[in-house]
Scaffold this motif. Structure first.
Motif, short mmCIF file in Angstrom:
data_model
loop_
_atom_site.label_atom_id
_atom_site.label_comp_id
_atom_site.label_asym_id
_atom_site.label_seq_id
_atom_site.Cartn_x
_atom_site.Cartn_y
_atom_site.Cartn_z
N SER A 5 0.87 -1.17 0.00
CA SER A 5 0.00 0.00 0.00
C SER A 5 0.91 1.22 0.00
O SER A 5 1.80 1.35 0.84
CB SER A 5 -0.88 0.01 1.26
OG SER A 5 -1.47 1.30 1.40
N LEU A 7 1.18 5.20 0.29
CA LEU A 7 0.53 6.45 0.71
C LEU A 7 1.40 7.61 0.21
O LEU A 7 2.58 7.68 0.56
CB LEU A 7 0.42 6.51 2.24
CG LEU A 7 -0.11 5.24 2.94
CD1 LEU A 7 -0.09 5.42 4.46
CD2 LEU A 7 -1.52 4.91 2.45
N ALA A 34 -2.73 5.92 -2.44
CA ALA A 34 -3.43 7.04 -1.79
C ALA A 34 -2.70 8.35 -2.07
O ALA A 34 -1.48 8.38 -2.19
CB ALA A 34 -3.51 6.80 -0.28
N LEU A 85 -8.15 7.34 3.62
CA LEU A 85 -6.70 7.19 3.77
C LEU A 85 -6.37 6.08 4.78
O LEU A 85 -5.45 5.28 4.58
CB LEU A 85 -6.05 8.50 4.24
CG LEU A 85 -6.11 9.69 3.28
CD1 LEU A 85 -5.37 10.89 3.89
CD2 LEU A 85 -5.52 9.36 1.92
N ALA A 89 -4.32 2.57 4.33
CA ALA A 89 -3.16 2.26 5.19
C ALA A 89 -3.30 0.92 5.90
O ALA A 89 -2.30 0.35 6.33
CB ALA A 89 -2.98 3.37 6.21
N ALA A 99 4.91 4.80 3.66
CA ALA A 99 4.28 6.05 4.11
C ALA A 99 5.03 7.23 3.53
O ALA A 99 6.11 7.58 4.00
CB ALA A 99 4.29 6.10 5.63
N ILE A 101 3.22 10.33 2.46
CA ILE A 101 2.44 11.57 2.42
C ILE A 101 3.33 12.64 3.02
O ILE A 101 4.07 12.38 3.97
CB ILE A 101 1.13 11.40 3.23
CG1 ILE A 101 0.18 10.45 2.49
CG2 ILE A 101 0.46 12.75 3.50
CD1 ILE A 101 -1.07 10.09 3.25
N GLY A 106 0.37 13.13 7.13
CA GLY A 106 0.68 11.70 7.04
C GLY A 106 0.59 10.97 8.36
O GLY A 106 0.62 9.74 8.40
N PRO A 109 -2.69 8.24 8.96
CA PRO A 109 -2.60 6.98 8.21
C PRO A 109 -1.34 6.18 8.52
O PRO A 109 -1.39 4.94 8.61
CB PRO A 109 -2.62 7.42 6.74
CG PRO A 109 -2.73 8.88 6.70
CD PRO A 109 -2.88 9.41 8.08
N THR A 110 -0.22 6.87 8.75
CA THR A 110 1.02 6.13 9.06
C THR A 110 0.87 5.41 10.39
O THR A 110 1.24 4.25 10.55
CB THR A 110 2.22 7.11 9.09
OG1 THR A 110 2.27 7.80 7.84
CG2 THR A 110 3.54 6.39 9.30
#
Ligand SMILES: NC(=O)c1ccc[n+]([C@@H]2O[C@H](COP(=O)([O-])OP(=O)(O)OC[C@H]3O[C@@H](n4cnc5c(N)ncnc54)[C@H](OP(=O)(O)O)[C@@H]3O)[C@@H](O)[C@H]2O)c1
Length: 401
Positions: A5, A7, A34, A85, A89, A99, A101, A106, A109-110
């Protein structure tokens, strides 16, 4: 087969990650992508990588993405907003989350990926700067494996003993040495710095990156955030983390041991190397990065950073020493000031001035929990907006920058 995934898929780290993944279709597939609002780019990435989930923070952009992809027979479900988001994640089909973003956006979601026990490849340094001990604790409790993507931290990681568990004395570590290029203004007359433009600040001599981190590199706030990041990731006290300017960006960082050994990681300044290292760890895969020809390197040079030229680095060490929410306040003020600078609403030198004034106006406070940190982050954004005379909404987001 690892399922990833990503981000921050539409950004600079996103591009480098997808470049590496595309070289190894037998080892990696994309489970989720994302971003914020770049629906056009996300649509073309969905067609190419066919993720199960595509998330955009911006709800209108997500609707446009959904319309764009309709009828194409893709396996992709489009989700939107902060919950979208988080869904990207934590999607059960992904074992690995990268991760990337940019900024405090961020963090949530992280953190969700950390709590979900993912193999978490962290480029979003701001999440560690804000989350600090609470973030590391959440990652431990969730059973996540943290692997650094920032080139300096990835270099340190590669120079640490196998199985290092955050105890520098036990591992015989004397200090970490983070390298910095010095950015585009290393040799510019100090008197000129107030008038430099965003394009000049983003013209990094060695790295191609997003605009926010490029400005942070020009002020060296980026290195300050990295000192804070290294402190949390590796459990090393601030006094044992040094910064040295190395204009060629060939050595990405070093670890000095008590026996006098200094281990370094070298390579071309190309983020595909740390991304490939972390994706494949503990194995190695090709990244597409050119081989380093040592004989063709004219010289490797080193300088001590000049505090007058790079006062943001001094602020970051001060905030880390102050403890509590000071690093959160510094990061938030910096994000506001950099956004204002990039929008033509503040000068380059206003970035340091705004950060220093925000820290001075905000009394020291605890940040034991993530809620404490998020409250300090919002207060600092409002304070920085007031200093820059920018209107802000209730959560401290500048309305005009
Ligand atoms: N670039 C590098 O070489 C490098 C090296 C080391 C560490 N890092 C770190 O990696 C992170 C990403 O840097 P970058 O250079 O790749 O940045 P970038 O090129 O500006 O890309 C930022 C990404 O984050 C997304 N994004 C921005 N705001 C968001 C939000 N509120 N919600 C969800 N997504 C959001 C953007 O989506 P949209 O395109 O839709 O706006 C884009 O995908 C930063 O934390 C940076 O410090 C970068």
């Amino acid at each position: 087969m690892r399922r990833v995934s990503l981000l921050g898929a539409t950004g600079s780290i996103g591009d480098s990650t997808l470049d590496v993944i595309a070289r190894h279709p037998d080892r990696y597939s994309v489970e989720a992508l994302a971003a914020h609002r770049n629906a056009d780019k996300l649509a073309s990435l969905c067609r190419r990588f066919r993720p199960a989930v595509a998330a955009l923070l911006d709800v209108d952009a997500a609707r446009a993405l959904e319309r764009d992809l309709a009828g194409e027979g893709l396996p992709t479900r489009v989700v939107a907003g902060p919950s979208g988001l988080i869904e990207a994640a934590t999607v059960p089909g992904a074992d690995t989350v990268l991760a990337a973003i940019v900024g405090a956006a961020g963090l949530e979601p992280t953190l969700a990926a950390a709590r979900a026990g993912k193999r978490l490849l962290i480029a979003n340094k701001e999440a560690l700067v804000i989350g600090g001990a609470a973030f590391m604790q959440a990652a431990r409790a969730g059973g996540a494996t943290l692997l650094p993507i920032d080139s300096e931290h990835n270099a340190v990681f590669q120079c640490l003993p196998a199985g290092y568990e955050g105890e520098p004395a036990r591992a015989g570590i004397r200090r970490l040495i983070l390298t910095a290029s010095g950015g585009p203004f290393r040799q510019r007359a100090l008197a000129d710095l107030a008038g430099v433009t965003p394009d000049e600040a983003c013209a990094h001599p060695n790295w191609r990156m997003g605009r926010k981190i490029s400005v942070d590199s020009a002020t060296m706030m980026n290195k300050g955030l990295e000192v804070i990041e290294a402190h949390w990731l590796f459990g090393v006290p601030p006094a044992a983390i040094d910064v040295v300017i190395h204009p060629q960006s060939v050595i990405h960082s070093l670890v000095e041991y008590v026996d006098g050994s200094v281990l370094a990681q070298l390579g071309h300044p190309d983020m595909r190397t740390p991304i490939a290292q972390a994706l494949a760890y503990p194995e190695r895969i090709a990244s597409g990065v050119e081989r380093l020809d040592l004989a063709s390197l004219a010289a490797l040079s080193f300088e001590t950073p000049d505090a007058a030229r790079f006062p943001c680095l001094v602020l970051a060490y001060g905030a880390l020493a102050a403890g509590g929410a000071a690093t959160v306040v510094l990061n938030a003020a910096n994000e506001i000031a950099v956004a204002a600078f990039l929008a033509g609403r503040a000068s380059f030198s206003a970035i340091h001035a705004t950060c220093a004034e925000t820290l001075a106006r905000m009394p020291s406070r605890e940040a034991r929990t993530l809620d404490d940190a998020l409250a300090a982050d919002a207060d600092a954004r409002r304070t920085a907006c007031a200093i820059l005379q920018l209107p802000a909404d209730a959560s401290g987001i500048p309305l005009a920058a």
